[in-house]
Design a protein around this motif. Structure first.
Motif, short mmCIF file in Angstrom:
data_model
loop_
_atom_site.label_atom_id
_atom_site.label_comp_id
_atom_site.label_asym_id
_atom_site.label_seq_id
_atom_site.Cartn_x
_atom_site.Cartn_y
_atom_site.Cartn_z
N MET A 67 0.80 -1.22 0.00
CA MET A 67 0.00 0.00 0.00
C MET A 67 0.84 1.28 0.00
O MET A 67 0.35 2.33 -0.39
N ALA A 68 2.08 1.19 0.45
CA ALA A 68 2.93 2.38 0.51
C ALA A 68 4.32 2.03 -0.01
O ALA A 68 5.32 2.16 0.71
N PRO A 69 4.42 1.60 -1.26
CA PRO A 69 5.72 1.20 -1.81
C PRO A 69 6.69 2.39 -1.82
O PRO A 69 6.31 3.52 -2.12
N GLY A 70 7.92 2.11 -1.46
CA GLY A 70 8.92 3.16 -1.48
C GLY A 70 9.07 3.89 -0.15
O GLY A 70 10.03 4.63 0.05
N ILE A 71 8.11 3.69 0.75
CA ILE A 71 8.22 4.31 2.07
C ILE A 71 8.95 3.34 3.01
O ILE A 71 8.61 2.17 3.11
N GLU A 72 9.98 3.86 3.67
CA GLU A 72 10.80 3.03 4.55
C GLU A 72 9.98 2.49 5.72
O GLU A 72 9.07 3.16 6.23
N ILE A 73 10.29 1.27 6.16
CA ILE A 73 9.64 0.67 7.32
C ILE A 73 10.66 0.57 8.45
O ILE A 73 11.74 -0.01 8.27
N ILE A 74 10.34 1.16 9.60
CA ILE A 74 11.23 1.16 10.76
C ILE A 74 10.61 0.32 11.87
O ILE A 74 9.45 0.52 12.23
N THR A 75 11.39 -0.61 12.41
CA THR A 75 10.90 -1.47 13.51
C THR A 75 11.99 -1.57 14.56
O THR A 75 12.78 -2.51 14.56
N LEU A 76 12.03 -0.60 15.47
CA LEU A 76 13.09 -0.55 16.46
C LEU A 76 13.09 -1.78 17.38
O LEU A 76 14.14 -2.35 17.66
N THR A 77 11.91 -2.17 17.86
CA THR A 77 11.84 -3.29 18.79
C THR A 77 12.40 -4.56 18.17
O THR A 77 13.13 -5.32 18.82
N ARG A 78 12.10 -4.76 16.90
CA ARG A 78 12.58 -5.95 16.19
C ARG A 78 14.05 -5.82 15.81
O ARG A 78 14.86 -6.71 16.10
N ASP A 79 14.42 -4.70 15.20
CA ASP A 79 15.76 -4.57 14.65
C ASP A 79 16.83 -4.41 15.73
O ASP A 79 17.98 -4.85 15.55
N MET A 80 16.48 -3.76 16.84
CA MET A 80 17.45 -3.55 17.92
C MET A 80 17.36 -4.65 18.98
O MET A 80 18.08 -4.60 19.97
N ALA A 81 16.46 -5.64 18.76
CA ALA A 81 16.27 -6.74 19.72
C ALA A 81 16.08 -6.21 21.13
O ALA A 81 16.74 -6.65 22.09
N LEU A 82 15.16 -5.26 21.28
CA LEU A 82 14.97 -4.58 22.55
C LEU A 82 14.21 -5.44 23.56
O LEU A 82 13.29 -6.16 23.20
N THR A 83 14.61 -5.33 24.81
CA THR A 83 13.85 -5.97 25.88
C THR A 83 12.85 -4.96 26.43
O THR A 83 13.02 -3.75 26.30
N ARG A 84 11.84 -5.49 27.08
CA ARG A 84 10.84 -4.62 27.68
C ARG A 84 11.48 -3.72 28.75
O ARG A 84 11.17 -2.54 28.85
N GLN A 85 12.40 -4.30 29.53
CA GLN A 85 13.04 -3.53 30.60
C GLN A 85 13.88 -2.38 30.03
O GLN A 85 13.91 -1.28 30.60
N PHE A 86 14.57 -2.62 28.92
CA PHE A 86 15.36 -1.57 28.29
C PHE A 86 14.47 -0.39 27.90
O PHE A 86 14.81 0.77 28.12
N GLU A 87 13.31 -0.71 27.31
CA GLU A 87 12.39 0.35 26.88
C GLU A 87 11.84 1.13 28.07
O GLU A 87 11.76 2.37 28.03
N VAL A 88 11.48 0.42 29.14
CA VAL A 88 10.97 1.09 30.34
C VAL A 88 12.04 2.00 30.93
O VAL A 88 11.78 3.16 31.28
N ASP A 89 13.25 1.48 31.03
CA ASP A 89 14.36 2.27 31.61
C ASP A 89 14.63 3.52 30.77
O ASP A 89 14.91 4.60 31.31
N TYR A 90 14.58 3.36 29.47
CA TYR A 90 14.84 4.50 28.58
C TYR A 90 13.79 5.59 28.78
O TYR A 90 14.11 6.78 28.92
#
Length: 411
Positions: A142-165
């Motif tokens: 539906m939106a070809p050419g628009i970049e897709i960003i997924t921080l939680t997936r790409d940075m392998a973030l834990t829930r605790q890391f996100e809360v602390d941040y």
């Protein structure tokens, strides 16, 4: 890490108000200097108060703008009504609620991103679930050419890391991990975590958001016109979403529509989820009951075949596959005579089908009454029909007498 350009990148975040998307808004705004637009796509799961809280939270996190995209009616018109036509239950159990919601949330986000000229779309899915597939696939189409960003997936973030941040940057909202996680929508509530993680256990009463408060049996009458819900207890609804909500308000206090679904995820592992879906389960049961009176034998058979594929494709993020429009056309055509009112009896944790009043009732016929009296044929016609019907088997056993003799001994 995400490679950002020097200039401010305009990013739409598919924002739910939860931990992952809250982190995404703040991190992209503060660390990457992005111009963040938080967009909450509502498919009937947010109250006005929750949406207002979402807006305040998103702006506090650093979003430049917040918008609610109400796609509840579109969700019904383009998906839910076809699921009712097909009586769609995944593995015969689950009303495909979250699966179908995500597709329409993603479509709404993609549409908004193109409207404002966004450079990227971000979502909070992890790498271990179905939603990453549903969001990514929809955005790619539906939106070809628009970049897709997924921080939680790409940075392998834990829930605790996100809360602390978030806490370290002054955002003190309580994101402590609850025992259960819920996804609430027009077509039901899913429940994950807790006892569900142990295959030997089920959910306790306290896990459900809607408690059983009704104990006295009552009846409910649901009306359909060409397969679509049109009335509840005699009250006519032109707004189908309101009709669904009315059924929910009546049936949920009985604890109707609770169950546990176990199935295969898109990525190949098994998944287990609890759910409560009073309106979907009651509406589809009433609809299916009405179809038994109004559809021909082969209409029912072939509709069931394509409906099974429709539900599977929704789950597998294939809503945009062109064959889905073909299936929808078949499902809609099958409903032309599905008219009438269905009476159901509600009791705590269960319901019964009672009866049908339909102008298209095929049970009422001048040809005969089942188990009573034939009117459209004679007894000799019946004997001839039975004899002709047995021809294939009589021919087979005449040619294979040894099998016939063996069968006689076994029986």
């Amino acid at each position: 890490m995400i490679d950002m350009e020097e200039k401010k990148k305009k990013v739409v975040v598919a924002y739910s108000g939860g931990l992952d998307t809250s982190f995404t808004v703040m991190y992209l705004a503060k660390e990457k200097g992005c111009e963040v637009y938080a967009a909450c796509a509502d498919t009937g799961g947010f109250s006005p108060a929750q949406l207002k809280d979402n807006e305040q939270r998103a702006l506090q996190l650093g979003a430049k703008e917040y918008v609610t995209l109400d796609v509840t009616k579109e969700y019904y018109d383009k998906s839910l009504r076809y699921m009712v036509y097909g009586n769609v239950l995944r593995n015969g159990t689950y009303p495909v609620s979250v699966s179908s919601e995500r597709i329409f949330q993603a479509i709404a986000i993609a549409r908004y991103a193109k409207q404002i000229g966004a450079d990227a779309i971000a979502h909070g899915s992890t790498g271990a679930g179905n939603d990453q597939v549903r969001f990514d696939m929809t955005f790619l189409v539906m939106a070809p050419g628009i970049e897709i960003i997924t921080l939680t997936r790409d940075m392998a973030l834990t829930r605790q890391f996100e809360v602390d941040y978030l806490n370290a940057h002054g955002f003190k909202a309580d994101f402590a991990k609850l025992k259960y996680s819920y996804n609430v929508g027009l077509w039901g509530t899913s429940i994950c975590g807790g006892e569900i993680l142990d295959s030997r256990q089920g959910l306790p009463e306290s896990a459900y958001l809607k408690q059983v408060t009704e104990s006295e049996p009552r009846t409910i009458e649901i009306g359909f016109e060409k397969g679509e819900i049109c009335s509840v207890d005699g009250e006519v609804f032109h707004d189908k979403v309101a009709a669904i909500q009315k059924v929910e308000s009546i049936a949920a206090p009985y604890g109707i529509g609770r169950d546990m679904h176990v199935g295969d995820t898109i990525i190949g592992i098994k998944g287990r989820v609890g759910f409560e879906a009073a309106a979907p389960m009651l509406i589809m049961a009433a609809h299916k009951f009405l179809e038994k009176f109004t559809l021909s034998k082969w209409q029912q058979y072939w509709k069931d075949q394509v409906a099974n594929w429709y539900g599977m494709f929704l789950h597998e993020s294939q809503y945009l596959e062109p064959v889905m429009r073909d299936i929808e056309a078949m499902l809609e055509s099958s409903q032309r005579n599905v008219n009438g009112k269905v009476t159901m009896k509600l009791m705590p944790h269960c319901f019964e089908t009672v009866g049908v009043d339909s102008p298209d009732d095929l049970v009422k016929t001048k040809f005969g009454e089942y188990g009573e009296m034939q009117k459209g044929w004679t007894s000799e016609d019946a004997k001839g029909f039975i004899k002709v019907s047995s021809t294939a088997m009589r021919v087979y056993y005449a040619a294979h007498k040894e099998e016939g003799e063996k069968l006689e001994k076994e029986l």
